[in-house]
Design an enzyme around this catalytic site. Structure first.
Site, mmCIF file in Angstrom:
data_model
loop_
_atom_site.group_PDB
_atom_site.id
_atom_site.type_symbol
_atom_site.label_atom_id
_atom_site.label_comp_id
_atom_site.label_asym_id
_atom_site.label_seq_id
_atom_site.Cartn_x
_atom_site.Cartn_y
_atom_site.Cartn_z
ATOM 1 N N ARG A 139 -1.945 53.055 52.312
ATOM 2 C CA ARG A 139 -1.144 53.923 53.170
ATOM 3 C C ARG A 139 -0.596 53.167 54.381
ATOM 4 O O ARG A 139 0.551 53.402 54.806
ATOM 5 C CB ARG A 139 -1.974 55.131 53.599
ATOM 6 N N ARG A 162 -13.174 55.405 46.735
ATOM 7 C CA ARG A 162 -13.499 56.554 47.575
ATOM 8 C C ARG A 162 -12.212 57.108 48.191
ATOM 9 O O ARG A 162 -11.876 56.825 49.349
ATOM 10 C CB ARG A 162 -14.499 56.140 48.658
ATOM 11 N N ASP A 198 -9.435 59.376 49.956
ATOM 12 C CA ASP A 198 -9.497 60.190 51.173
ATOM 13 C C ASP A 198 -9.025 61.615 50.932
ATOM 14 O O ASP A 198 -8.532 61.959 49.850
ATOM 15 C CB ASP A 198 -8.602 59.569 52.261
#
Length: 261
Positions: A204, A52, A54
């Site tokens: 990240r 999923r 971002d």
């Protein structure tokens, strides 16, 4: 007419999307893909992504599962052409595979690989590059990057290096590889990581923390400590989304219908 599961390997430019997953507002890759499936099948067809991604995150190998008529099993290239003819230009299907009934795009994936691109030269601030990498514009100490990445393979609890939302029963991920490589032209560096699963914004947060280490903003020992903490309060800010790519998803060979035919 009978139906069967299919896997589409999909690329997309995440710059104009609020992520993969359908949202109440904003353009999503899932909604675009499902709209095309509905046009092809004449009924609502759900699309399930292996990851999923971002807002702003790209994909060069997203796994997308969906159900379609059995007749496409004999013409997977034709199904690919039909999808690409209807999808918007920032989404592209690389290939399509008919799958067995045990296939599920998210649950049966055994590994996912991400890469993160950082531009370290002054030209990284060019408008033709900054949409697809972190335009850092500063050199990073390669030895510190390598040592930081070397601490990641194996199984760790990544709560200290992920976004916190709903509580999960398990925060542990097994990292198979984590490496930094320099581009041949000296324009930047690439971080590649493969694991059985990833937490929200985990890559990240990892990149943001390792960049701070490579810029001597924090010691290398901080990363090892973050792998034992239960919150992300001590982590560096996550790296920006545009440098991140979902590069590949791995499934067991026996789930491909071609392998069992």
């Amino acid at each position: 007419m009978t139906s069967r599961p299919f896997l589409a390997v999909v690329q997309y430019d995440g710059g104009q999307f609020v992520g993969w997953q359908r949202q109440p507002e904003g353009r999503t890759v899932q909604a675009e893909f499902e709209a095309v499936l509905e046009r092809l099948t004449g009924r609502h067809a759900a699309a399930t992504g292996a990851g999923r991604t971002d807002t702003g995150v790209h994909a060069t190998g997203q796994g997308v599962g969906f159900i379609a008529d059995e007749r496409w099993s004999a013409d997977a290239p034709g199904l690919r052409r039909a999808l690409n003819a209807l999808l918007p230009p920032d989404i592209w299907v690389v290939r399509v595979h008919p799958m067995t009934s045990r296939f599920h795009a998210r649950r049966t994936a055994t590994a996912r690989r991400y890469r993160y691109e950082i531009g370290t030269d002054d030209a990284s601030r060019s408008p033709f590059r900054r949409r697809y990498e972190w335009a850092l514009g500063r050199s990073l100490e390669p030895v510190l990057l390598a040592e930081a990445a070397a601490s990641l393979p194996g199984e760790h609890d990544f709560r200290g290096l992920a976004a916190h939302g709903a509580a999960k029963p398990d925060y542990r991920c097994h990292v198979a590889q984590a490496t930094w490589t320099a581009r041949a032209n000296g324009s930047g560096v690439t971080f590649t990581i493969e694991a059985n699963r990833f937490l929200h914004r985990m890559v990240r947060f990892l990149v943001g923390t390792m960049v701070d280490i490579a810029l001597a903003r924090r010691p290398l020992s901080d990363l090892r400590q973050l792998l034992t903490t239960t919150d992300n309060q001590a982590a560096s800010p996550p790296a920006p989304p545009q440098g991140l790519y979902l590069e590949a998803v791995t499934y067991p060979p026996e789930l491909y219908a071609e392998a069992t035919a």
